[in-house]
Write an enzyme that holds these catalytic residues in place. Structure first.
Site, PDB file in Angstrom:
ATOM      1  N   LYS A 160       0.835  -1.205   0.000  1.00 14.76           N
ATOM      2  CA  LYS A 160       0.000   0.000   0.000  1.00 14.76           C
ATOM      3  C   LYS A 160       0.868   1.253   0.000  1.00 14.76           C
ATOM      4  O   LYS A 160       1.959   1.255   0.568  1.00 14.76           O
ATOM      5  CB  LYS A 160      -0.878   0.039   1.248  1.00 14.76           C
ATOM      6  CG  LYS A 160      -1.966  -1.007   1.308  1.00 14.76           C
ATOM      7  CD  LYS A 160      -2.731  -0.794   2.606  1.00 14.76           C
ATOM      8  CE  LYS A 160      -4.049  -1.488   2.613  1.00 14.76           C
ATOM      9  NZ  LYS A 160      -4.797  -1.196   3.852  1.00 14.76           N
ATOM     10  N   GLU A 277     -11.097   3.399  10.169  1.00 16.31           N
ATOM     11  CA  GLU A 277     -11.480   2.238   9.369  1.00 16.31           C
ATOM     12  C   GLU A 277     -10.804   0.958   9.856  1.00 16.31           C
ATOM     13  O   GLU A 277      -9.614   0.974  10.205  1.00 16.31           O
ATOM     14  CB  GLU A 277     -11.125   2.466   7.892  1.00 16.31           C
ATOM     15  CG  GLU A 277     -11.901   3.611   7.262  1.00 16.31           C
ATOM     16  CD  GLU A 277     -11.755   3.680   5.742  1.00 16.31           C
ATOM     17  OE1 GLU A 277     -12.679   4.165   5.080  1.00 16.31           O
ATOM     18  OE2 GLU A 277     -10.700   3.264   5.213  1.00 16.31           O
ATOM     19  N   ARG A 294     -11.681  13.605   7.604  1.00 17.36           N
ATOM     20  CA  ARG A 294     -12.626  14.480   6.886  1.00 17.36           C
ATOM     21  C   ARG A 294     -14.007  13.864   7.011  1.00 17.36           C
ATOM     22  O   ARG A 294     -14.154  12.771   7.540  1.00 17.36           O
ATOM     23  CB  ARG A 294     -12.241  14.508   5.405  1.00 17.36           C
ATOM     24  CG  ARG A 294     -12.200  13.072   4.859  1.00 17.36           C
ATOM     25  CD  ARG A 294     -11.994  13.028   3.379  1.00 17.36           C
ATOM     26  NE  ARG A 294     -11.602  11.719   2.917  1.00 17.36           N
ATOM     27  CZ  ARG A 294     -12.414  10.716   2.652  1.00 17.36           C
ATOM     28  NH1 ARG A 294     -13.712  10.868   2.839  1.00 17.36           N
ATOM     29  NH2 ARG A 294     -11.966   9.559   2.224  1.00 17.36           N
TER      30      ARG A 294
END
Ligand code: ADP
Ligand code: ADP
Ligand code: MG
Length: 451
Positions: A160, A277, A294
């Site tokens: 990632k 998350e 956000r």
């Protein structure tokens, strides 16, 4: 304390419209900014004032910090709401606002920096006792390092980008022979897409659910969570359907993951809104993956089940108000689902911009539409293909699913193609109805799609 008199919205599309709506209800004047391609866009028409900030390309308009700050200056806007995407997770923008004496409606620049450095966020939260996906401790700098970690955690793994987002910059490695090329390609892609080639590794779990926790925080250290959203229905790591609550979490696991999120937010001295998350594997083990600093695209489903207006809370806490409720006062009711309606070919998922020749949105009990479409408006090829969010709520999951089906069937959009036919297929799939699915659901049900 008085609220802001005027807010500039540094965004476009449905989220700009959503923020204008919150401002109107709070009695706050709004300034829209727009690119030359968005002159006739709905957010421009709904705002009290509007300023053109440049040509269609986002780099020259919605990402142009100088132009946006000048627009705030000449209109005397006291605060800027960045929405999602564009400059919302740019800590330099948040700092530039603060330095110009303008309130940035969002987390602190330090919060944003951590959120934008996914390898570091993992490292910090792991030390604080939050479970993270097994993988590298911080960034990795070579293929050799990559191989060493694979020897330890086993294949498959996912490479990632530390600065990644929007489902991009990820690469799965299933065979040791792929390492060299995967590393090189991922680094190059990350550099091109995010201006930063830093990578890290996680164990790749093929069967996971995406569970995220909505956090709200004020300046005084009060932090609450608004429960979870289940965003497991994805295509190529991008969310398509979200629901709240999750159909699979037990009360015990729900409590555990929300406590992790609140603990993580406290450790980071988190402010304003954010989403923590997690992925949950098939044995129901949760692992933190990232923080979105956000407001989230799918925030409305949480609003529907809590009756809390997340955008208003964002504005009020940014002004310095304390949170108006405690954790124990937050009540959850019913079930909400959101479908992200994109202007795209429903089979090929390729963008399909055009002019809206006819539009009719659904109505009736339990239906909410967040959109910027109107008859005759233009869906521009320059930006994201999201054109509307259809959100439904029901007394339970069954009612919400039936209602969503009705809402999608009532919707009529002519002039462009949308992914509505795709959603109708998903909604009647037995595994979706049973709530038995993982993030590979779309790949499996659409045939030989590659992730
Ligand atoms: P959410 O987690 O709220 O569902 P998404 O990952 O779908 O967020 O991203 C929200 C929006 O922001 C999308 O329109 C996406 O295109 C955009 N976006 C997210 N991350 C980035 C990024 N790093 N660079 C550019 N756009 C991004
Ligand atoms: P982004 O910043 O692009 O949103 P995330 O790290 O949040 O990236 O991951 C996006 C999606 O990719 C997740 O929702 C999940 O579906 C999938 N994913 C991420 N990490 C893993 C992993 N370690 N194993 C399996 N799937 C993963
Ligand atoms: Mg994510």
């Amino acid at each position: 304390m008085e609220l802001f008199k005027k807010i500039l919205i540094a965004n476009r599309g449905e989220i700009a419209v959503r923020i204008i709506r919150a401002c109107k209800e709070l009695g706050i004047k709004t300034v829209a900014v727009y690119s030359e391609a968005d002159r006739e866009s709905l957010h421009v028409k709904l705002a009290d004032e509007a300023i053109c900030i440049g040509p269609p390309a986002a780099t020259q308009s919605y990402l142009n910090i100088t132009a946006i700050l000048s627009a705030a200056d000449i209109t005397d806007a006291e605060a800027i709401h960045p929405g999602y995407g564009f400059l919302s997770e740019n800590s330099q923008f948040a700092e530039a606002c603060i330095n110009s004496g303008i309130t940035f409606i969002g987390p602190t620049p330090e919060n944003i920096k951590i959120g934008g450095d996914k390898a570091k966020a993992r490292q910090i939260l792991k030390r604080r006792g939050i479970p993270v996906v097994p993988g590298s401790d911080g960034p990795i700098s070579s293929e050799e390092e990559c191989l060493k970690i694979i020897k330890k955690i086993g294949l498959p793994v996912i490479l990632k980008a530390s600065a990644g987002g929007g489902g991009r910059g990820m690469r799965i490695i299933e065979d040791e022979r792929e390492i060299e090329q995967a590393f090189f390609m991922a680094q190059r892609e990350a550099l091109a897409a995010f201006g930063n080639g830093e990578l890290y590794i996680e164990k790749y779990f093929p069967k996971v659910r995406h569970i995220e926790i909505q956090i709200l925080a004020d300046r005084y250290g009060n932090i609450v969570h608004l429960g979870e959203r289940d965003c497991t229905i994805q295509r190529r790591h991008q969310k398509l359907i979200e629901e709240a609550p999750s159909p699979v979490l037990t009360e015990k696991l729900r409590k555990k993951i929300s406590e992790y999120a609140v603990k993580a937010a406290k450790a980071l001295k988190y402010r304003n809104v954010g989403t923590f998350e997690f992925i949950v594997d098939h044995e129901f083990n949760p692992y933190f993956i990232e923080i979105n600093t956000r407001v989230q695209v799918e925030h409305p489903i949480t609003e529907e089940i809590t009756d809390i207006d997340i955008i208003k809370e964002q504005i009020k806490t940014a002004k310095g108000y304390p949170l108006s409720f405690k954790q124990s006062q937050i009540r959850f009711k019913g079930h909400a689902i959101e479908c992200r309606i994109n202007a795209e070919d429903p089979e090929k998922f390729t963008p399909y911009p055009g002019i809206i020749e006819f539009i009719h949105f659904p109505g009736g009990p339990g239906i909410r539409i967040d959109s910027f479409l109107y008859h005759g408006c233009k869906v521009s090829p320059y930006y994201d293909s999201l054109i509307a969010k259809i959100i439904v709520n029901g007394a339970n999951r069954h009612e919400a699913i039936v209602r969503m089906k009705r809402a999608l069937e009532e919707t009529m959009i002519r002039g462009i193609k949308t992914n509505i036919p795709f959603f109708l297929k998903v909604l009647q799939h037995p595994d979706f109805i049973k709530g038995k699915f993982f993030t590979d659901f779309v790949q499996i049900t659409q045939g030989n799609e590659k992730t």
